[in-house]
Design an enzyme around this catalytic site. Sequence first.
Site, PDB file in Angstrom:
ATOM      1  N   ASP A  44       0.850  -1.191   0.000  1.00  0.00           N
ATOM      2  CA  ASP A  44       0.000   0.000   0.000  1.00  0.00           C
ATOM      3  C   ASP A  44       0.886   1.241   0.000  1.00  0.00           C
ATOM      4  OD1 ASP A  44      -1.930   2.091   0.727  1.00  0.00           O
ATOM      5  OD2 ASP A  44      -3.262   0.411   1.120  1.00  0.00           O
ATOM      6  N   SER A  85      -6.983   3.852  -1.284  1.00  0.00           N
ATOM      7  CA  SER A  85      -6.803   2.399  -1.252  1.00  0.00           C
ATOM      8  C   SER A  85      -8.085   1.608  -1.508  1.00  0.00           C
ATOM      9  CB  SER A  85      -6.230   1.982   0.100  1.00  0.00           C
ATOM     10  OG  SER A  85      -4.963   2.570   0.268  1.00  0.00           O
ATOM     11  N   THR A 138      -7.870  -1.967   1.888  1.00  0.00           N
ATOM     12  CA  THR A 138      -7.395  -2.918   0.874  1.00  0.00           C
ATOM     13  C   THR A 138      -7.974  -4.320   1.062  1.00  0.00           C
ATOM     14  OG1 THR A 138      -5.405  -1.608   0.552  1.00  0.00           O
ATOM     15  CG2 THR A 138      -5.330  -3.889  -0.234  1.00  0.00           C
ATOM     16  N   ASP A 263       2.275   2.871   3.173  1.00  0.00           N
ATOM     17  CA  ASP A 263       1.399   4.035   2.967  1.00  0.00           C
ATOM     18  C   ASP A 263       1.386   4.965   4.178  1.00  0.00           C
ATOM     19  OD1 ASP A 263      -1.015   5.372   1.645  1.00  0.00           O
ATOM     20  OD2 ASP A 263      -1.936   4.642   3.499  1.00  0.00           O
ATOM     21  N   HIS A 267       2.197   8.928   4.476  1.00  0.00           N
ATOM     22  CA  HIS A 267       1.307   9.958   5.035  1.00  0.00           C
ATOM     23  C   HIS A 267       2.006  10.743   6.140  1.00  0.00           C
ATOM     24  CE1 HIS A 267      -2.414   9.134   2.927  1.00  0.00           C
ATOM     25  NE2 HIS A 267      -2.297   7.839   3.169  1.00  0.00           N
TER      26      HIS A 267
HETATM   27 ZN   LIG Z   1      -3.069   6.129   2.065  1.00  0.00          ZN
END
Ligand SMILES: [Zn+2]
Length: 368
Positions: A44, A85, A138, A263, A267
Amino acid sequence: MHICLVIIAIGMGACSSTRNTTPPPQEPSAPLAKPKNVILLIGDGMGLPQITGAMYMNNNQTVFERFKSIGFHKSHSSDNLVTESAAGATAFASGVKTYNGAVGVNAQKQSVPTLIEMAEQKQMATGMVASSSITHATPAAFIAHVNSREEKEGIALGFLNTPIDIFIGGGMDHFNRRKTDERNLVDELTAKGYQITSFVDKDINNLDITTKKNIGYFTANEEPLPVASGRDYLIPASEKAIDFLDERSPNGFFLMIEGSQIDWGGHANDANYVVSEMHEFEKVVAATLDFAERDKTTLVIVTGDHETGGFAVQPGSKLNDIKVAFTTKSHTAIMIPVFADGPGAEAFRGIYENTAIFDKIKEALELK
Ligand SMILES: [Zn+2]
């Protein structure tokens, strides 16, 4: 002669080839080999920048050098060039472009069948492993159908509707400490014949995969920790899921493994977070390839859903000491690499929409 002169003006190769009466040997267009099993690994927030950063922080080595079939997908969703996602995973799981935030529904909010549901219909074994909650966007898109990724308790109900053989991830609270109803889904899954255990009962390394039951194992009540804070289950969980599914799958299996927190590092604009999560995910990819090379009937596909952070390896970087910058705390629209190995891997070469990953897996497994 006149014609040849014209061809010379275009290119010497064309002219000289006209003198050779033997045509060059054609590549035989044999149909692609069909795999028995498919393992889809999703990093991700993993784009080329994350792969590059992790490689230069690992002595210039990356597991992705083991792949020969490489492509790119266009990650945009139906309503935004920059996906998130849930829409990204719905594209992989069901082959539709949908709006950002959608889980297992199309742009008109209608349910769309997922690879896990289709594989179950074909009597295949199925599984999911994630380093987030198992109800996170996901994995959710492979088993649930809700209008918003925020409906975590609605997503948890998906695990009662589809008899997935094994799932491992966090988010136990969405099953047994529910706010929207009084149900206890751990009890309900147990009543359906699942062996449900958690980090409270036992370490992942002691998870019993010799059982004839379907398996659920919760790694956290909410979201699991980052690798850097001590989470260490993704590698053993993935290996156990592969061994378990391989053992019980005369008709083959489909397994989705997510490295969820690459991910979250993006962020947070935290390069160490990104790289440590990448290095763990790469070890999972390596273990999966090791299995597939022994097994010879398994197609392995690795990709990301989108890039996160606008991550860049900056000037002044040195091997194992990179300088990183980010352009955003959100996702970006850069094309995402796809790596494939095993029977049918050649189908993943080229540039295509993210929805084509669903189409290619469906074709490879002859799903309906
Ligand atoms: Zn994200």
